[in-house]
Design an enzyme around this catalytic site. Structure first.
Site, mmCIF file in Angstrom:
data_model
loop_
_atom_site.group_PDB
_atom_site.id
_atom_site.type_symbol
_atom_site.label_atom_id
_atom_site.label_comp_id
_atom_site.label_asym_id
_atom_site.label_seq_id
_atom_site.Cartn_x
_atom_site.Cartn_y
_atom_site.Cartn_z
ATOM 1 N N GLU A 1 0.839 -1.204 0.000
ATOM 2 C CA GLU A 1 0.000 0.000 0.000
ATOM 3 C C GLU A 1 0.876 1.257 0.000
ATOM 4 O OE1 GLU A 1 -0.080 -2.488 2.195
ATOM 5 O OE2 GLU A 1 -2.139 -3.067 2.726
ATOM 6 N N HIS B 1 -24.118 8.457 22.276
ATOM 7 C CA HIS B 1 -25.213 8.594 21.292
ATOM 8 C C HIS B 1 -25.076 7.548 20.197
ATOM 9 C CE1 HIS B 1 -26.441 12.363 23.196
ATOM 10 N NE2 HIS B 1 -25.140 12.544 23.389
#
Ligand code: F6P
Length: 547
Positions: free
Chosen positions: A213, A385
């Site tokens: 990569e 949340h």
């Protein structure tokens, strides 16, 4: 034949204690000892470590400490600091501590004093960083550097990026920093769109300088620069490398003087203290980089000197073993209540799971216990949340590390008060829960009628008894970050020794890489070799659609 860990006396004792404690609620332990907080917390400069909300007693702590002694933890620790080759499958020393050995005491590995090598490299980094930041380092059109693009992946990315994200509040406007780690062209395309070839410096970081990569991204960056500059002479002005592999960096076209070295005794996931940390030093200045090393060095000293029962990284490692291997909690959440530490969970995923995501002992026999728990997390407020419903009322208990700071990097109105009220409240709620009786009283006080209360009550009960550790830093600055990361590094080491696994190799990353290389050539040749029907089917579908 060395007794396996699970046959050790202390291991057996801990199993018995786990049976006892599985019927105990943390609330009871707090009720039994008004001083529980002081009994189970440790302070070092800049850090309060509170593990009183972990499901432990003094008897358990003593048994964990004797397990550490039976596993010869301090002997192993001393071997690591001395440079012995404890990375047993690769025959390497493990000396990320030498990178921040601010006492500059000699450490000899294979006849070489690595402390001298580190000091020489730090001087080279300092000189380069000052040249770039002062505008003396000029690009192919004679302009100073404005943007640094760090190309690297895994340990060659996560440390620098986590650190520059953590300390971004302290930067001046000398340089911008960008990161390219994913080979998905989207990432490098977006970065190259934002920067000017005349004023961009690429730092290609790869310990091996063979990671596909990184090499792909670096080649794309060279093409981009060459297209703008017109010839190869610009490469020397816009590319530096960090690697152990001078042959590969030279072959890539980067002159040796532009290569910052690291050594095979630095593991990738423990390397941000080395030249891999160049983006940190460039972005924040060399002094901030040294502060980070100083903080880590303080913790190294604490780890080497504190009695095990007051030794924070030892306690962190033992608690993780207690939770995962005895209480069978197979995940651990990292919940920073400081936006600056938002990349800490991702960083620790590599640190913890690439180190201890193993299943054979030093000798190669299969372990008969859970090793590293699944490490995951997110900034606590955002997690509230997203997944706190799961943490509070799910069927899986997930021990969590809460990490907060007394001072914010940016004191804005009463934001920090609100943030920290959640830090304190959430771990309290996870410990205490809320009983059916309390729910009934709360609903009745709101005038809810009996029938509705009967319908709702069970849905609103929280069992509690979710173990957490709370870490309070004075303020997230370079030194505090150095302390925090070193605490986790040594926790990882402690866990590996107790679990009798080699924390410093990563053979589990090779298989996928090798298969990907084979499939890459099949895709290039538009053919499909012998695969299972799923892989063949997926490749055929993909190739058909790509036409
Ligand atoms: O994930 C495998 C790994 O080898 C990590 O250990 C390492 O940090 C990363 O790949 C990058 O390796 P390199 O720095 O050699 O490019």
């Amino acid at each position: 034949m060395v007794a396996s860990r699970s046959q050790l006396t202390s291991w057996q004792l801990l199993k018995e204690q786990a049976d006892v404690l599985k019927d105990v609620h943390l609330q009871q332990l707090f009720a039994q000892d008004a001083n529980r907080f002081s009994t189970f917390s440790v302070e070092i400069p800049g850090v309060l470590f509170d593990y009183s909300k972990q499901l432990v007693t003094e008897k358990v702590r003593d048994a964990l400490v004797s397990l550490a002694n039976e596993c010869e933890l301090t002997q192993w620790r001393d071997k690591m600091f001395a440079g012995e080759k404890i990375n047993i499958t690769e025959g390497r020393a493990v000396l990320h501590t030498a990178l921040r050995n601010r006492a500059k005491t000699p450490i000899v590995v294979d006849g070489e004093n690595v402390t001298e090598q580190v000091e020489t490299e730090l001087a080279k980094i300092k000189g380069f960083v000052e040249k770039v930041r002062s505008g003396q380092w000029l690009g192919y059109t004679g302009k100073a550097v404005k943007d640094v693009v760090s190309i690297g992946v895994g340990g060659s990315n996560l440390g620098p990026q986590m650190a520059t994200e953590a300390l971004a509040s302290y930067v001046d406007d000398t340089l911008n920093v960008h990161y390219v780690s994913n080979v998905d062209g989207v990432q490098i395309a977006h970065v190259l769109k934002k920067v000017n070839p005349e004023t961009t410096l690429f730092v290609v970081s790869s310990k091996t300088f063979t990671t596909s990569e990184t090499m792909t991204n670096a080649s794309t960056a060279v093409k981009w620069l060459r297209a703008a500059a017109g010839d190869n002479s610009a490469i020397a002005k816009h590319f530096v490398a960090v690697s152990t592999n001078l042959e590969k960096t030279a072959a890539f076209g980067i002159a040796d003087e532009n290569v910052f070295t690291m050594w095979d005794w630095v593991g990738g996931r423990f390397s941000m203290w080395s030249a891999i940390g160049l983006p940190i030093a460039l972005y924040l200045g060399f002094d901030a980089f040294i502060d980070m090393l100083e903080g880590a060095f303080e913790v190294d000293t604490h780890f080497q000197q504190a009695p095990l029962s007051d030794n924070i990284p030892v306690l962190m490692g033992l608690l993780s073993v207690w939770n995962a291997s005895f209480l069978d909690h197979r995940a651990q959440a990292i919940l920073p209540y400081d936006q600056a530490l938002h990349m800490l969970p991702a960083y620790l995923q590599q640190g913890e799971m690439e180190s201890n995501g193993k299943s054979v002992t030093f000798a190669g026999s299969a372990v008969n216990y859970t090793t590293v728990p699944l490490i995951w997390g997110m900034t606590g407020i955002n997690g509230q949340h997203a997944f706190y419903q799961y943490l509070h009322q799910g069927t899986t208990i997930v021990p969590a590390d809460f990490i907060g700071s007394v001072q914010s990097q940016c004191e804005v109105d009463d934001h920090h008060t609100i943030l920290m009220s959640n830090f304190f409240a959430q771990s309290e709620a996870m410990m205490n829960g809320v009983s059916a009786q309390q729910v009934r009283e709360e609903l009745a006080a709101k005038g809810v009628n009996e029938e509705q209360i009967a319908q709702l009550v069970e849905h609103k009960v929280h069992q509690g008894n979710r173990p957490t550790t709370s870490i309070l830093l004075d303020k997230v600055d370079a030194k505090a970050l150095g302390r925090l990361i070193a605490l986790y590094e040594h926790k990882i080491f402690v866990q590996g020794i107790i679990l009798e696994i080699c924390s410093f190799d990563q053979w589990g990353v090779e298989l996928g890489k090798g298969l990907a290389k084979n499939i890459e050539s099949e895709l290039r040749d538009n053919r499909i070799a012998e695969h299972d029907s799923s892989t063949s089917g997926l490749m055929a579908y993909y190739q058909a659609k790509r036409q």
